[in-house]
Design a protein around this motif. Structure first.
Motif, PDB file in Angstrom:
ATOM      1  N   ARG A   5       1.059  -5.907 -14.078  1.00 31.52           N
ATOM      2  CA  ARG A   5      -0.223  -6.243 -12.789  1.00 31.52           C
ATOM      3  C   ARG A   5       0.464  -6.684 -12.058  1.00 31.52           C
ATOM      4  N   LEU A   6       1.524  -7.350 -11.582  1.00 28.23           N
ATOM      5  CA  LEU A   6       2.460  -8.015 -10.892  1.00 28.23           C
ATOM      6  C   LEU A   6       2.516  -6.602  -9.417  1.00 28.23           C
ATOM      7  N   LEU A   7       3.330  -5.391 -10.330  1.00 29.67           N
ATOM      8  CA  LEU A   7       3.431  -4.386  -9.351  1.00 29.67           C
ATOM      9  C   LEU A   7       2.497  -3.794  -9.384  1.00 29.67           C
ATOM     10  N   ASP A   8       0.937  -3.488  -9.786  1.00 31.24           N
ATOM     11  CA  ASP A   8      -0.204  -3.098  -9.329  1.00 31.24           C
ATOM     12  C   ASP A   8      -0.337  -3.410  -8.262  1.00 31.24           C
ATOM     13  N   ILE A   9      -0.589  -5.186  -7.954  1.00 29.07           N
ATOM     14  CA  ILE A   9      -0.592  -6.082  -7.706  1.00 29.07           C
ATOM     15  C   ILE A   9       0.137  -6.084  -6.118  1.00 29.07           C
ATOM     16  N   ALA A  10       1.115  -5.579  -6.316  1.00 25.74           N
ATOM     17  CA  ALA A  10       1.936  -5.597  -5.528  1.00 25.74           C
ATOM     18  C   ALA A  10       1.621  -4.819  -4.629  1.00 25.74           C
ATOM     19  N   VAL A  11       2.113  -3.269  -5.696  1.00 23.33           N
ATOM     20  CA  VAL A  11       1.284  -1.753  -4.470  1.00 23.33           C
ATOM     21  C   VAL A  11       0.089  -1.751  -3.768  1.00 23.33           C
ATOM     22  N   ASP A  12      -0.957  -2.421  -4.445  1.00 27.68           N
ATOM     23  CA  ASP A  12      -2.135  -2.426  -3.412  1.00 27.68           C
ATOM     24  C   ASP A  12      -2.069  -3.522  -2.289  1.00 27.68           C
ATOM     25  N   ALA A  13      -1.140  -4.774  -2.299  1.00 26.26           N
ATOM     26  CA  ALA A  13      -0.882  -5.719  -1.721  1.00 26.26           C
ATOM     27  C   ALA A  13       0.195  -5.222  -0.020  1.00 26.26           C
ATOM     28  N   PHE A  14       1.219  -4.209  -0.715  1.00 32.51           N
ATOM     29  CA  PHE A  14       1.713  -4.158   0.329  1.00 32.51           C
ATOM     30  C   PHE A  14       1.233  -2.230   0.855  1.00 32.51           C
TER      31      PHE A  14
END
Length: 210
Positions: A5-14
């Motif tokens: 979930r952290l990586l999914d959110i990071a991809v979206d934010a970046f």
């Protein structure tokens, strides 16, 4: 899984805000984890950014593996042409999937202003696909694996990528809110026709030079 979930959110934010604009504090909060977990697992913001690129590559590979594993024997022009279509079809399906929206924002930023993350993106399924596509083009047409072949591979690849990178323009052009299955299949058919026309032209050119 929190890390997923952290990586999914990071991809979206970046993708939306870039490396400098994204907040790791907000990313951690949205993932329901502590800031310290980013430091522990990735060493900080830059490490998380690189991990996000790896995450995109991993997700892109899902569903693309059959196309990437296809091999064609030398001299098998028919099989090579089928492999070209199979690879573009697999990419088409990925580009039409909703989940690729956040990836696209991230990738477009890296295309415009490459960082260390771009190598991780290109050396993953994206680069492998383009290299195999170019080889299949050469086998299908009889041309040499040279600059012209790479140009052709890039153009064939681009006619599919535009469905995601220029999605807003496509929707505005058709005056619709979403691409339904009927339109998607018409687009797929046009990509097939365009690809065959290009391969036919290259085959004719190769025969003329022999």
């Amino acid at each position: 899984m929190v890390q997923q979930r952290l990586l999914d959110i990071a991809v979206d934010a970046f993708g939306k805000h870039g490396l400098e604009g994204a907040s790791t504090r907000e990313i951690a909060a949205a993932a329901g984890t502590a800031m310290s977990s980013i430091t522990y697992h990735y060493g900080g913001k830059e490490g998380l950014y690189l991990a996000a690129a790896d995450h995109i590559s991993s997700k892109m590979a899902e569903g693309m593996s059959p196309a990437l594993l296809v091999e064609v024997a030398d001299g098998d022009a028919v099989g090579a042409r089928q492999a070209v279509h199979g690879m573009l079809d697999a990419l088409f399906d990925k580009m039409m999937a909703q989940q690729t929206e956040s990836w696209s924002l991230f990738i477009v930023r890296e295309q415009m202003r490459p960082t260390a993350a771009f190598a991780r993106l290109f050396d993953g399924p994206m680069g492998r696909m383009m290299r195999k596509l170019i080889r299949f083009i050469c086998l299908a047409t009889g041309i040499e694996e040279d600059e012209d072949a790479r140009i052709t591979g890039l153009m064939l690849f681009g006619q599919v990528l535009v469905l995601r990178s220029a999605r807003a323009s496509a929707l505005r052009l058709f005056e619709i809110d979403t691409i339904d299955d009927t339109l998607a299949q018409r687009i797929r058919a046009r990509i097939h026709a365009n690809t065959n026309a290009i391969l036919d032209a290259l085959t004719a050119e190769a025969k003329e030079t022999r």
